[in-house]
Write a protein that holds these residues in place. Structure first.
Motif, short mmCIF file in Angstrom:
data_model
loop_
_atom_site.label_atom_id
_atom_site.label_comp_id
_atom_site.label_asym_id
_atom_site.label_seq_id
_atom_site.Cartn_x
_atom_site.Cartn_y
_atom_site.Cartn_z
N THR A 67 0.83 -1.46 -0.02
CA THR A 67 0.06 -0.16 -0.02
C THR A 67 0.95 1.17 -0.11
O THR A 67 0.58 2.09 -0.80
CB THR A 67 -0.95 0.14 1.28
OG1 THR A 67 -1.98 -1.22 0.92
CG2 THR A 67 -1.92 1.13 1.17
N VAL A 69 3.06 3.75 -0.97
CA VAL A 69 3.54 4.05 -2.55
C VAL A 69 5.09 4.55 -2.28
O VAL A 69 5.77 4.74 -3.31
CB VAL A 69 2.71 4.88 -3.16
CG1 VAL A 69 2.63 6.53 -2.82
CG2 VAL A 69 3.00 4.84 -4.93
N ALA A 200 -0.51 6.81 0.96
CA ALA A 200 -0.54 7.11 -0.26
C ALA A 200 -1.78 8.07 -0.55
O ALA A 200 -2.65 8.00 0.46
CB ALA A 200 -0.81 5.79 -1.13
N ALA A 202 -4.19 9.53 -3.66
CA ALA A 202 -4.67 9.28 -5.12
C ALA A 202 -4.66 10.55 -5.62
O ALA A 202 -4.81 11.41 -5.16
CB ALA A 202 -5.77 8.17 -5.07
N HIS A 237 0.51 8.98 -5.43
CA HIS A 237 0.59 7.54 -6.16
C HIS A 237 0.55 7.95 -7.59
O HIS A 237 -0.70 8.07 -8.14
CB HIS A 237 -0.60 6.98 -5.70
CG HIS A 237 -0.55 5.37 -6.07
ND1 HIS A 237 -0.44 5.03 -7.41
CD2 HIS A 237 -0.48 4.43 -5.19
CE1 HIS A 237 -0.21 3.71 -7.38
NE2 HIS A 237 -0.20 3.23 -6.04
N THR A 240 -2.46 6.26 -10.09
CA THR A 240 -3.64 6.53 -9.77
C THR A 240 -4.23 7.48 -10.92
O THR A 240 -5.38 7.96 -11.07
CB THR A 240 -3.91 7.04 -8.50
OG1 THR A 240 -3.09 8.25 -8.20
CG2 THR A 240 -3.93 5.99 -7.47
N THR A 245 -5.76 1.42 -9.05
CA THR A 245 -6.49 1.60 -7.52
C THR A 245 -5.27 1.39 -6.89
O THR A 245 -4.20 0.74 -7.22
CB THR A 245 -7.74 0.98 -7.38
OG1 THR A 245 -7.35 -0.45 -7.84
CG2 THR A 245 -8.95 1.47 -8.18
N VAL A 246 -5.48 1.79 -5.49
CA VAL A 246 -4.40 1.51 -4.39
C VAL A 246 -4.77 0.08 -3.94
O VAL A 246 -5.86 -0.12 -3.44
CB VAL A 246 -4.33 2.46 -3.51
CG1 VAL A 246 -3.16 2.23 -2.53
CG2 VAL A 246 -3.82 3.71 -4.25
N ASP A 247 -3.73 -0.89 -3.86
CA ASP A 247 -3.94 -2.18 -3.26
C ASP A 247 -4.03 -2.11 -1.59
O ASP A 247 -2.95 -1.51 -1.13
CB ASP A 247 -2.73 -2.98 -3.79
CG ASP A 247 -3.18 -4.56 -3.36
OD1 ASP A 247 -4.28 -5.03 -3.08
OD2 ASP A 247 -2.17 -5.33 -3.74
#
Ligand SMILES: O=P(O)(O)OC[C@H]1O[C@H](OP(=O)(O)O)[C@H](O)[C@@H]1O
Length: 317
Positions: A67, A69, A200, A202, A237, A240, A245-247
């Motif tokens: 997660t 970044v 992170a 986005a 990030h 994005t 998308t952010v895991d």
């Protein structure tokens, strides 16, 4: 495990995985230093082998936690400096980039701290969640300016990083009240700012931070308490911007409950997400070393910093 990866890099990767090394900025610093060690200790005989080794080391580090970044951003920064055509030149490139990266990280946090401190007034009470070096840099700068700040610190289950925050604030001379997470709403009336970090950010201004941040932000908005996110640009990030998308990392259940107690409860399913997403409408300001931004405008800074895309230097060509 790839045999080319130096034992010190593996040790750092393990410590990130088990969270002995944690916090987005601290992780970034550790991975830059790990790549430096890999480069310094490499006995690769040609530039191709050297590049392959560094890529393998970067991949080992990249695969630890998904997660924050700051981790891939640090790897990109250090590896993009590899321009030489000789092994010695490449080694020099990596060492210089890693040193430059770590120095920039320290500078960025100090600069961010001064921006964040300007939002805090003498006598303010903040509420914190988890432990963020970026967030604490703002408090430290405010205290250095002679402002009296008090803090209500959420313990932040399951790993209780709030205890680290309480101890570091105490060292700064900030009076601390420690509360359980579920007491946050009860105390929001006594608070001038919610101050959190980020793992992170986005492109739409959403903030990905320790699980519980989004609920805290919704409650704070309901009470009219401003929410300030301290996040140096390393937390932006780039993926994005192009729709990724952010895991969200799911961690082991044994952080939540031990096996024996779990069995006594009839072995219910346990979920342990490490992070959540706070939509931009619940965030008042994202404080970076480049100034403060309303979350909706952070994409402008991201375009300036990353252009329209980034590379993944840990992937085999
Ligand atoms: O970079 P700094 O501001 O220190 O930390 C940023 C964030 O990293 C932490 O994650 P974890 O404890 O590593 O899961 C917290 O979510 C914190 O807000």
């Amino acid at each position: 495990m790839d045999e080319r990866v130096h034992p010190e890099v593996r040790r750092i990767a393990d410590e990130i995985d088990t969270m002995e090394i944690r916090g987005a900025a601290t992780i970034a610093d550790a991975v830059a230093r790990a790549l430096r060690t890999q480069a310094e200790e490499s006995d690769a005989i040609d530039p191709g082998a050297f590049r392959g080794e560094l890529r393998a080391a970067a991949r080992t580090l990249y695969e630890t936690r998904p997660t924050a970044v700051s981790l891939p951003n640090a790897l990109r920064y250090v590896l993009r400096g590899m321009s030489s055509t000789t092994v010695e030149g490449l080694r020099q490139n990596v060492v210089e980039s890693a040193d430059e990266f770590c120095a920039r990280l320290d500078r960025a946090q100090a600069d961010l701290g001064h921006v964040g401190a300007n939002r805090l007034r003498d006598g303010d009470v903040i509420m914190t969640h988890c432990h963020s070096t970026d967030a604490l840099a703002c408090v430290e700068a405010a205290v250095e300016q002679g402002k009296h700040i008090e803090a209500i610190v959420k313990e932040t289950r399951p790993r209780n990083q709030g205890h680290i925050t309480a101890s570091e604030l105490h060292e700064m001379g900030v009076p601390v009240t420690l509360i359980v997470d579920s007491a946050a709403r009860r105390y929001l009336n006594d608070v001038d700012h919610v101050l959190v970090g980020a793992d992170a950010v986005a492109a739409d201004g959403s903030v990905i931070n320790k699980i519980g941040t989004s609920g805290l932000a919704v409650n704070a908005r309901d009470r009219g308490t401003p929410i300030m996110v301290a996040a140096q640009t390393l937390k932006l990030h780039p993926g994005t911007m192009t729709g990724h998308t952010v895991d969200i990392e799911m961690r082991d259940t044994d952080e939540v409950i031990d096996d024996e107690t779990l069995a006594e409860l009839g072995n219910p399913t346990v979920k342990n997400p490490a992070f959540d997403v706070t939509p931009p409408r619940y965030v008042d300001a994202i404080v970076t070393e480049r100034g403060q931004f309303p979350p909706e405008s952070i994409v402008i800074l991201m375009r300036e910093l990353f252009g329209e895309g980034t590379t993944e230097p840990w992937v085999e060509p």
